[in-house]
Design a protein around this motif. Structure first.
Motif, short mmCIF file in Angstrom:
data_model
loop_
_atom_site.label_atom_id
_atom_site.label_comp_id
_atom_site.label_asym_id
_atom_site.label_seq_id
_atom_site.Cartn_x
_atom_site.Cartn_y
_atom_site.Cartn_z
N CYS A 130 0.83 -1.21 0.00
CA CYS A 130 0.00 0.00 0.00
C CYS A 130 0.87 1.26 0.00
O CYS A 130 0.65 2.18 -0.80
CB CYS A 130 -0.93 -0.02 1.21
SG CYS A 130 -1.99 1.44 1.33
N LEU A 131 1.87 1.29 0.89
CA LEU A 131 2.74 2.47 0.97
C LEU A 131 3.60 2.61 -0.28
O LEU A 131 3.81 3.72 -0.78
CB LEU A 131 3.63 2.37 2.21
CG LEU A 131 2.93 2.58 3.56
CD1 LEU A 131 3.90 2.36 4.70
CD2 LEU A 131 2.32 3.97 3.64
N THR B 248 2.50 6.34 -6.93
CA THR B 248 1.48 7.28 -7.42
C THR B 248 1.93 8.73 -7.24
O THR B 248 1.76 9.56 -8.14
CB THR B 248 0.14 7.05 -6.68
OG1 THR B 248 -0.26 5.69 -6.84
CG2 THR B 248 -0.94 7.98 -7.22
N CYS B 249 2.51 9.02 -6.08
CA CYS B 249 3.01 10.38 -5.82
C CYS B 249 4.11 10.76 -6.81
O CYS B 249 4.16 11.89 -7.30
CB CYS B 249 3.53 10.49 -4.39
SG CYS B 249 2.25 10.41 -3.13
N THR C 162 1.43 3.94 -2.97
CA THR C 162 1.23 5.38 -2.76
C THR C 162 2.47 6.16 -3.18
O THR C 162 2.37 7.23 -3.79
CB THR C 162 0.91 5.66 -1.28
OG1 THR C 162 -0.23 4.89 -0.88
CG2 THR C 162 0.63 7.14 -1.06
#
Length: 220
Positions: free
Chosen positions: A73-74, A80-81, A77
């Motif tokens: 998940c991290l 995506t960032c 993320t």
């Protein structure tokens, strides 16, 4: 992996802050001619670099924590960032390429307007202060050799100390100095943007490889 992202973000942030507070550009772009402020389009690119650098530092720590915890998940993320930051940087690069000549052009027009007022009107104290700041900061006089000679003859106090009719021909005109100033700064911004883009691409590839590796290992 993510540590290099944080380190690059810190470097970019430092370069951007240095460009933002550079004495030459600050002294020129904080000027006002009557109610008209000096063009500040140049600072748009600087603010984008500051934002990208700060966010990259935060995202880098997020990626480090995700890698340590082996959290898909991290890491997702983090990826995506990076994609969003990369898209913003590409958009900013296109904007900078389109407006690179316009920035110097706007500053030269601002200077020419102030010079015209200072030469024609003896009571234009604000215009005289603007022109003297340009001349002293850039060590120039006039927008070209003809105006440098005219300014030296009619308004010698506007030119840098030591400038007279004879050495007016030897000094670079202010238009050329303005071009050199902003082309040099934009060159640094371009180098910083390219370095960040390359690091981002590698970070995105590595984060996806690591994320896929964690997912495959969890199956077994």
């Amino acid at each position: 992996m993510a540590f290099s992202c944080s380190l690059a973000g810190g470097v970019i942030l430092g370069v951007a802050l240095w460009l933002r507070h550079d004495p030459q550009t600050t002294s020129l772009l904080y000027l006002e001619l009557g109610d008209r402020p000096a063009p500040s389009t140049f600072y748009v690119g600087i603010y984008i670099l500051i934002a990208v650098g700060a966010v990259m530092m935060f995202v880098g720590f997020l990626g480090c924590y995700g890698a340590i915890q082996e959290s898909q998940c991290l890491l997702g993320t983090f990826f995506t960032c990076l994609v969003i930051l990369f898209a913003c940087e590409v958009a900013a690069g296109i904007w900078g390429f389109v407006n690179k000549d316009q920035i110097a052009k706007d500053v030269k027009q601002f200077y020419d307007q102030a010079l015209q007022q200072a030469v024609v009107d003896d009571d234009a104290n604000n215009a005289k202060a603007v022109v003297k700041t340009f001349h002293e900061t850039l060590n120039c006089c006039g927008s070209n050799q003809f105006t440098a000679l005219t300014t030296s003859m009619l308004k010698n106090s506007l030119c840098p100390s030591g400038t007279n009719i004879f050495n007016s021909f030897m000094k670079e005109d202010c238009h050329q100095k303005i071009d050199e100033l902003f082309s040099g700064k934009l060159y640094l911004i371009g180098i910083a943007a390219i370095v960040v883009a390359v690091i981002m691409i590698f970070e995105m590839i590595l984060s996806m490889v690591l994320c896929c590796g964690i997912r495959n290992s969890s199956v077994y």
